[in-house]
Every structure is written in structure tokens, then in C-alpha cells.
Design a protein around this motif. Structure first.
Motif, short mmCIF file in Angstrom:
data_model
loop_
_atom_site.label_atom_id
_atom_site.label_comp_id
_atom_site.label_asym_id
_atom_site.label_seq_id
_atom_site.Cartn_x
_atom_site.Cartn_y
_atom_site.Cartn_z
N ALA B 33 5.43 -37.77 8.14
CA ALA B 33 5.39 -38.88 7.18
C ALA B 33 6.08 -38.53 5.86
CB ALA B 33 3.93 -39.27 6.91
N VAL B 34 6.42 -37.27 5.68
CA VAL B 34 7.03 -36.85 4.41
C VAL B 34 8.53 -37.15 4.42
CG1 VAL B 34 7.51 -34.88 2.90
CG2 VAL B 34 5.30 -35.07 4.04
N LYS B 35 9.00 -37.84 3.38
CA LYS B 35 10.41 -38.25 3.29
C LYS B 35 10.92 -38.00 1.87
CE LYS B 35 9.94 -40.40 7.29
NZ LYS B 35 10.53 -39.95 8.53
N ASN B 36 12.25 -37.98 1.77
CA ASN B 36 12.91 -37.95 0.44
C ASN B 36 12.37 -36.90 -0.50
OD1 ASN B 36 14.50 -40.15 1.16
ND2 ASN B 36 12.96 -41.61 0.47
N VAL B 37 12.31 -35.66 -0.04
CA VAL B 37 11.85 -34.59 -0.91
C VAL B 37 12.95 -34.24 -1.90
CG1 VAL B 37 10.95 -32.24 -1.01
CG2 VAL B 37 10.43 -33.68 0.97
N ARG B 38 12.60 -34.18 -3.17
CA ARG B 38 13.55 -33.78 -4.22
C ARG B 38 12.89 -32.69 -5.05
NH1 ARG B 38 18.58 -36.21 -4.07
NH2 ARG B 38 18.70 -36.31 -6.35
N ILE B 39 13.65 -31.66 -5.35
CA ILE B 39 13.11 -30.53 -6.10
C ILE B 39 13.64 -30.57 -7.53
CG2 ILE B 39 12.87 -28.01 -6.15
CD1 ILE B 39 11.96 -28.90 -3.50
N GLY B 40 12.76 -30.34 -8.47
CA GLY B 40 13.17 -30.28 -9.87
C GLY B 40 12.57 -29.07 -10.54
N LYS B 41 12.69 -29.06 -11.86
CA LYS B 41 12.13 -27.94 -12.63
C LYS B 41 11.05 -28.47 -13.54
CE LYS B 41 16.31 -26.77 -13.88
NZ LYS B 41 17.44 -26.19 -14.61
N PHE B 42 10.09 -27.61 -13.82
CA PHE B 42 9.02 -27.95 -14.74
C PHE B 42 8.96 -26.84 -15.79
CE2 PHE B 42 4.54 -27.37 -15.96
CZ PHE B 42 4.30 -28.61 -16.52
N VAL B 43 8.98 -27.23 -17.05
CA VAL B 43 8.93 -26.25 -18.13
C VAL B 43 7.82 -26.65 -19.08
CG1 VAL B 43 10.22 -25.15 -20.01
CG2 VAL B 43 11.44 -25.92 -17.97
N GLU B 44 6.94 -25.71 -19.43
CA GLU B 44 5.98 -26.02 -20.48
C GLU B 44 6.12 -25.01 -21.60
OE1 GLU B 44 1.93 -26.05 -18.98
OE2 GLU B 44 2.36 -24.45 -17.58
N LEU B 45 5.87 -25.47 -22.81
CA LEU B 45 6.03 -24.60 -23.98
C LEU B 45 5.19 -25.13 -25.13
CD1 LEU B 45 8.13 -26.44 -25.89
CD2 LEU B 45 9.79 -25.55 -24.29
N ASN B 46 4.91 -24.25 -26.05
CA ASN B 46 4.22 -24.64 -27.28
C ASN B 46 5.24 -24.79 -28.40
OD1 ASN B 46 1.67 -24.63 -26.11
ND2 ASN B 46 1.36 -22.45 -26.55
#
Lengths: 84, 84
Positions: B33-46
């Protein structure tokens, strides 16, 4: 159809050299107020199911089995009805 | 002090072979059932500033100048008062 957004972050206790490098980069650009940069992964996907519960179950299982390393990483996700 | 979370995604028109590979992986595990997987980046900062406006300005500039490639990527962010 549902749309899931998954965020995978390194656990707080794990050193993040990539984040440190980005932090140095921000300081080189003059942004000295930026601290504690941590880099993670973001994955979005569609789940073709009828119920939200089923979409959430699949998203959770895919996150834990395939995307995240549970020893070093935490993951969180949201599931929403896809707009189309 | 403020805490920023930045999500960087490939533009829709750009092919995402890493996402395709993950999609094949989910199907191999039986999650068809999984479709259209797209990978991105996640950045967290103070960001150590007094005002939220200043923290938002710095987050936006760092995202656009250092983190994202504006030709191929979109970025979005949230800025919230840090809990400590």
C-alpha cells in the motif's frame, strides 16, 4: 489514501558530526546565534488504505522496520488524509 | 532562545531514486500500500535571540543560504520558543 510524514532524528546521546559541521558553517557565514544543530531524515509517503488506523499501523511498522535504526534513532510521524 | 525545525524536500519535478529504493524495500517487506516515497532532510537547531522575528529571519537565511539548494529543493520551517 493517506499521506504520512516521518521524521527520524539521532538520539540525544549520539554525537552528530554532520550537525557540528553545519553549525561551523553557519558561524562562518556570521550567524553566531545558531547552536546545537542536529541533522535528521524526513520521509514522506502515501499509504493506499481505507482507514486512518491502518495507514498509521503501516507507517509505524515501515518506520521501525525499514527507515529508523532503533538503537541510534528516534522517529515520529503524522498521518493525514491525502488531498487528492 | 528559540528552537527551529527545518524540512528540506526535493521539488516534485525532481526524480528521487533514494525514495524509489525505499519504496521497493517496503514492497519487499509486504507493504504494497506504500506509494510515492520521497526522502528529504530534517534539521533542528537553536537560535539564541531575544525576539521570535529575529530567530525566524536567521532560520530563513540559514536555510536558503546553507542548507537547501533552491534549484532542486523546497524548504519549510517552524520556530518555537525553546522549552529551556
Amino acid at each position: 489514501m493517506f499521506h504520512s510524514k516521518i521524521i527520524i532524528t539521532l538520539r540525544k546521546s549520539i554525537l552528530d558530526p554532520q550537525g557540528k559541521a553545519v553549525e561551523h558553517g553557519t558561524h562562518s557565514l556570521g550567524y553566531n546565534a545558531v547552536k546545537n544543530v542536529r541533522i535528521g531524515k524526513f520521509v514522506e509517503l502515501n499509504v493506499e488504505t481505507e482507514s486512518k488506523e491502518e495507514a498509521e499501523r503501516i507507517t509505524k511498522e515501515v518506520s521501525e522496520k525499514l527507515l529508523a535504526n532503533p538503537i541510534m534513532e528516534d522517529c515520529s510521524f503524522t498521518v493525514e488524509k491525502a488531498s487528492r
